[in-house]
Design a protein around this motif. Structure first.
Motif, PDB file in Angstrom:
ATOM      1  N   SER A 176      30.413  36.347  44.778  1.00  0.00           N
ATOM      2  CA  SER A 176      30.731  37.081  43.587  1.00  0.00           C
ATOM      3  C   SER A 176      30.451  36.180  42.413  1.00  0.00           C
ATOM      4  O   SER A 176      29.553  36.620  41.341  1.00  0.00           O
ATOM      5  CB  SER A 176      32.008  37.753  43.363  1.00  0.00           C
ATOM      6  OG  SER A 176      32.237  38.613  44.436  1.00  0.00           O
ATOM      7  N   GLU A 198      36.108  38.819  38.852  1.00  0.00           N
ATOM      8  CA  GLU A 198      34.571  38.857  39.167  1.00  0.00           C
ATOM      9  C   GLU A 198      34.140  39.758  40.534  1.00  0.00           C
ATOM     10  O   GLU A 198      33.138  40.061  40.440  1.00  0.00           O
ATOM     11  CB  GLU A 198      34.396  37.175  39.458  1.00  0.00           C
ATOM     12  CG  GLU A 198      32.988  36.870  39.486  1.00  0.00           C
ATOM     13  CD  GLU A 198      32.224  36.904  38.264  1.00  0.00           C
ATOM     14  OE1 GLU A 198      30.927  37.084  38.191  1.00  0.00           O
ATOM     15  OE2 GLU A 198      33.058  36.935  37.294  1.00  0.00           O
ATOM     16  N   THR A 199      34.963  39.708  41.677  1.00  0.00           N
ATOM     17  CA  THR A 199      34.406  40.457  42.673  1.00  0.00           C
ATOM     18  C   THR A 199      34.561  41.835  42.473  1.00  0.00           C
ATOM     19  O   THR A 199      33.491  42.458  42.757  1.00  0.00           O
ATOM     20  CB  THR A 199      35.481  40.262  43.816  1.00  0.00           C
ATOM     21  OG1 THR A 199      35.691  39.025  44.160  1.00  0.00           O
ATOM     22  CG2 THR A 199      35.404  41.222  45.394  1.00  0.00           C
ATOM     23  N   GLY A 255      27.490  36.800  40.358  1.00  0.00           N
ATOM     24  CA  GLY A 255      27.677  37.052  38.822  1.00  0.00           C
ATOM     25  C   GLY A 255      26.963  36.003  37.871  1.00  0.00           C
ATOM     26  O   GLY A 255      26.650  36.517  36.721  1.00  0.00           O
ATOM     27  N   PHE A 280      29.371  45.368  32.778  1.00  0.00           N
ATOM     28  CA  PHE A 280      29.793  44.509  34.014  1.00  0.00           C
ATOM     29  C   PHE A 280      28.893  43.355  34.481  1.00  0.00           C
ATOM     30  O   PHE A 280      29.560  42.154  34.623  1.00  0.00           O
ATOM     31  CB  PHE A 280      29.888  45.379  35.154  1.00  0.00           C
ATOM     32  CG  PHE A 280      30.590  46.897  35.148  1.00  0.00           C
ATOM     33  CD1 PHE A 280      31.986  46.803  34.163  1.00  0.00           C
ATOM     34  CD2 PHE A 280      30.312  47.954  35.782  1.00  0.00           C
ATOM     35  CE1 PHE A 280      32.624  47.777  34.335  1.00  0.00           C
ATOM     36  CE2 PHE A 280      31.119  49.214  35.558  1.00  0.00           C
ATOM     37  CZ  PHE A 280      32.397  49.019  34.873  1.00  0.00           C
ATOM     38  N   SER A 281      27.661  43.420  34.419  1.00  0.00           N
ATOM     39  CA  SER A 281      26.759  42.373  34.736  1.00  0.00           C
ATOM     40  C   SER A 281      26.882  41.325  33.737  1.00  0.00           C
ATOM     41  O   SER A 281      27.053  40.221  34.071  1.00  0.00           O
ATOM     42  CB  SER A 281      25.180  42.871  34.541  1.00  0.00           C
ATOM     43  OG  SER A 281      25.077  43.711  35.717  1.00  0.00           O
ATOM     44  N   ASN A 333      32.105  35.355  32.798  1.00  0.00           N
ATOM     45  CA  ASN A 333      33.386  35.039  33.464  1.00  0.00           C
ATOM     46  C   ASN A 333      32.964  33.680  34.457  1.00  0.00           C
ATOM     47  O   ASN A 333      33.590  32.818  34.364  1.00  0.00           O
ATOM     48  CB  ASN A 333      33.726  36.190  34.164  1.00  0.00           C
ATOM     49  CG  ASN A 333      35.038  35.588  34.972  1.00  0.00           C
ATOM     50  OD1 ASN A 333      36.021  35.398  34.383  1.00  0.00           O
ATOM     51  ND2 ASN A 333      35.434  36.195  36.109  1.00  0.00           N
ATOM     52  N   ALA A 334      31.812  34.118  35.361  1.00  0.00           N
ATOM     53  CA  ALA A 334      31.660  32.923  36.250  1.00  0.00           C
ATOM     54  C   ALA A 334      31.007  31.724  35.725  1.00  0.00           C
ATOM     55  O   ALA A 334      31.462  30.729  36.246  1.00  0.00           O
ATOM     56  CB  ALA A 334      30.456  33.844  37.125  1.00  0.00           C
ATOM     57  N   LEU A 360      33.761  43.216  39.301  1.00  0.00           N
ATOM     58  CA  LEU A 360      32.556  43.402  38.282  1.00  0.00           C
ATOM     59  C   LEU A 360      31.403  43.203  39.033  1.00  0.00           C
ATOM     60  O   LEU A 360      30.404  44.103  38.778  1.00  0.00           O
ATOM     61  CB  LEU A 360      32.817  42.370  37.243  1.00  0.00           C
ATOM     62  CG  LEU A 360      33.778  42.381  36.123  1.00  0.00           C
ATOM     63  CD1 LEU A 360      34.131  41.101  35.370  1.00  0.00           C
ATOM     64  CD2 LEU A 360      33.606  43.472  35.313  1.00  0.00           C
ATOM     65  N   VAL A 361      31.302  42.187  39.906  1.00  0.00           N
ATOM     66  CA  VAL A 361      29.953  42.168  40.611  1.00  0.00           C
ATOM     67  C   VAL A 361      29.792  43.113  41.525  1.00  0.00           C
ATOM     68  O   VAL A 361      28.535  43.850  41.922  1.00  0.00           O
ATOM     69  CB  VAL A 361      30.045  40.934  41.377  1.00  0.00           C
ATOM     70  CG1 VAL A 361      28.870  40.699  42.343  1.00  0.00           C
ATOM     71  CG2 VAL A 361      29.838  39.529  40.641  1.00  0.00           C
ATOM     72  N   SER A 396      30.538  39.867  33.881  1.00  0.00           N
ATOM     73  CA  SER A 396      30.704  38.861  34.978  1.00  0.00           C
ATOM     74  C   SER A 396      30.004  37.521  34.956  1.00  0.00           C
ATOM     75  O   SER A 396      30.487  36.316  35.416  1.00  0.00           O
ATOM     76  CB  SER A 396      30.229  39.690  36.286  1.00  0.00           C
ATOM     77  OG  SER A 396      28.870  39.717  36.309  1.00  0.00           O
TER      78      SER A 396
END
Length: 453
Positions: free
Chosen positions: A13, A157-158, A17, A295-296, A302-303, A160-161, A299
């Motif tokens: 993820s 993250e999981t 992400g 979401f993309s 975030n990542a 969102l991805v 994420s």
């Protein structure tokens, strides 16, 4: 010592992400302008070179790992281990940090654009544009999430991805099928451009879309068995990202070619509306795709923030960053480090469209990936490395570097000069920091000489 907060699924993820958020929503329009219907070929080529570079990273990581299978590293560790030059390693690290900040700012900018494109949100309130406010708010939110720790970050993250991959695959496959069965729509796979230079140049421009996987090398502190989990995550995520890029590129170019030229960031929304409109849900289709874009890009922020934080912590441990940036002895990412990275990113995301800093970020990733591939090639006689894949990574990234610079000089002359200025500024700051001892020695000497005269 690893804490096992991230498993293979979270690692996949994180890698996806960091890739899909940038590739689909930030560079698709630029790549289609260069390659047209052959855009999917550009993504495949860039993915192949990225996979070869990842092979080099994985091999070098095993070579520098501790006897217990932990303690590997990323680009900075590799340079230190195989060249013995800490100053060069620090300069590589600072360059990458600028690249990560530029990437996060690009994602945050796109996040704000998609948010104000939603039907319920106005573009401004009380005369104040909302896009910068939302971009800064998104960065602040993900900084807060990362302050909660690795497990919370990985879980979010999981989710969102998973959401964005589901929507993008549904759109891509549905869009291609819709285009194939609709007589008025032609699916152009760029057959006439395959033998041209366009797809190769477009591959260089799109390479930034594949930088997310290498963030995993800075998350090893959060993995139970990084030497096993990282290869599984990378060799799973790159093919998935390529497949998604290909199907979405084909569908979008067939359904919304004009939008790709005029509004590249929101072209997917128009294409989704076209597909959903066939069953009477045009507005809903556009909204779902816009939410997927949130979401993309979310994420991706975030990542990248999560991994950049661990990357900076490693540099702190090696005395390659000033101590005031954070305390490397704490568990997880130092809070001060996250706040500093978030604050700088927020400033850039509020500033403007970021062409110069994102182009510099792209070039920095290409340079570092190529350098690590060349470094792996020099170690080709050591287990578990061979020479072929690092050679392809080195040649491919070298070509992409030249092509991206040429593209900027030819099509975006102002951005080209801005990138040159940023590069000069970054190198000067790096030299002032890492050569400060030499400068401190020379300045008194010069001063004494002047007085003697």
């Amino acid at each position: 010592m690893t804490d096992g907060s991230l498993g293979v699924s979270e690692a996949v993820s994180m890698a996806l992400g960091g890739m899909i958020g940038g590739g689909i929503y930030a560079v698709l329009g630029v790549v289609t302008t260069i390659a047209g219907g052959a855009t999917w070929i550009a993504f495949v080529m860039a993915g192949i070179v990225a996979a070869c570079a990842s092979y080099s990273y994985i091999g070098l990581n095993r070579l520098v790992a501790d006897a217990d299978g932990t303690g590997g590293g990323g680009s900075v560790t590799f340079v230190q281990s195989f060249t013995g030059n800490s100053d060069l390693a620090g300069m590589v690290g600072w360059t990458l940090l600028v690249g990560y900040i530029g990437s996060m700012a690009m994602y945050a900018f796109a996040f704000g654009e998609f948010a104000v494109a939603l039907p319920l949100l106005p573009a401004s309130a009380a005369g104040v544009p909302l896009r910068p406010v939302i971009s800064v708010g998104a960065v602040a939110g993900f900084v807060g999430l990362n302050l909660l720790g690795a497990r919370a970050t990985g879980s979010v993250e999981t989710l969102l991805v998973g959401a964005k991959v589901l929507v993008l695959v549904a759109f891509g496959v549905g869009g291609v099928l819709y285009a194939l069965v609709t007589p008025s729509i032609s699916v152009d796979l760029g057959g006439s451009q395959i033998a041209s230079f366009g797809p190769v140049m477009a591959a260089g421009v799109s390479f930034v879309a594949f930088q997310g996987w290498q963030l995993l090398f800075y998350d090893q502190e959060s993995m139970a068995d990084p030497l096993e989990e990282i290869p599984k995550a990378i060799y799973s995520s790159i093919p998935v990202a390529v497949a998604i890029y290909v199907v979405v590129a084909v569908a979008t170019y067939a359904l919304a070619p004009q939008a790709l030229q005029a509004n590249p960031h929101t072209a997917l929304t128009e294409a989704a509306s076209t597909v959903a409109g066939a069953v009477g849900f045009a507005t809903a289709g556009g909204v779902v795709l816009s939410l997927s874009a949130l979401f993309s890009t979310g994420s991706a922020i975030n990542a990248t923030l999560f991994s950049a934080g661990y990357f900076a912590k490693g540099m702190l441990s090696d005395d390659l960053l000033p101590d005031r940036v954070g305390d490397s002895s704490v568990s997880g990412v130092p809070s001060r480090t996250l706040l500093i990275l978030g604050a700088i990113t927020a400033v850039f995301s509020a500033y403007g469209s970021l062409e110069a800093i994102t182009s510099f970020a792209s070039l920095s990733f290409i340079v570092v990936f190529g350098a690590m591939s060349a470094l792996a090639f020099t170690q080709r006689d050591a287990e578990p490395l061979t020479g072929l894949w690092p050679a392809i990574g080195t040649v491919g990234t070298s070509g992409f570097f030249v092509l991206l610079l040429y593209h900027l000089f030819r099509a975006e002359r102002g951005t080209f000069y801005a990138v040159v200025l940023i590069a000069v500024a970054v190198v000067l700051v790096e030299l002032l920091y890492f050569e400060r001892a030499v400068i401190e020695e020379e300045i008194p000497y010069i001063a004494v000489g002047d007085r003697a005269d």
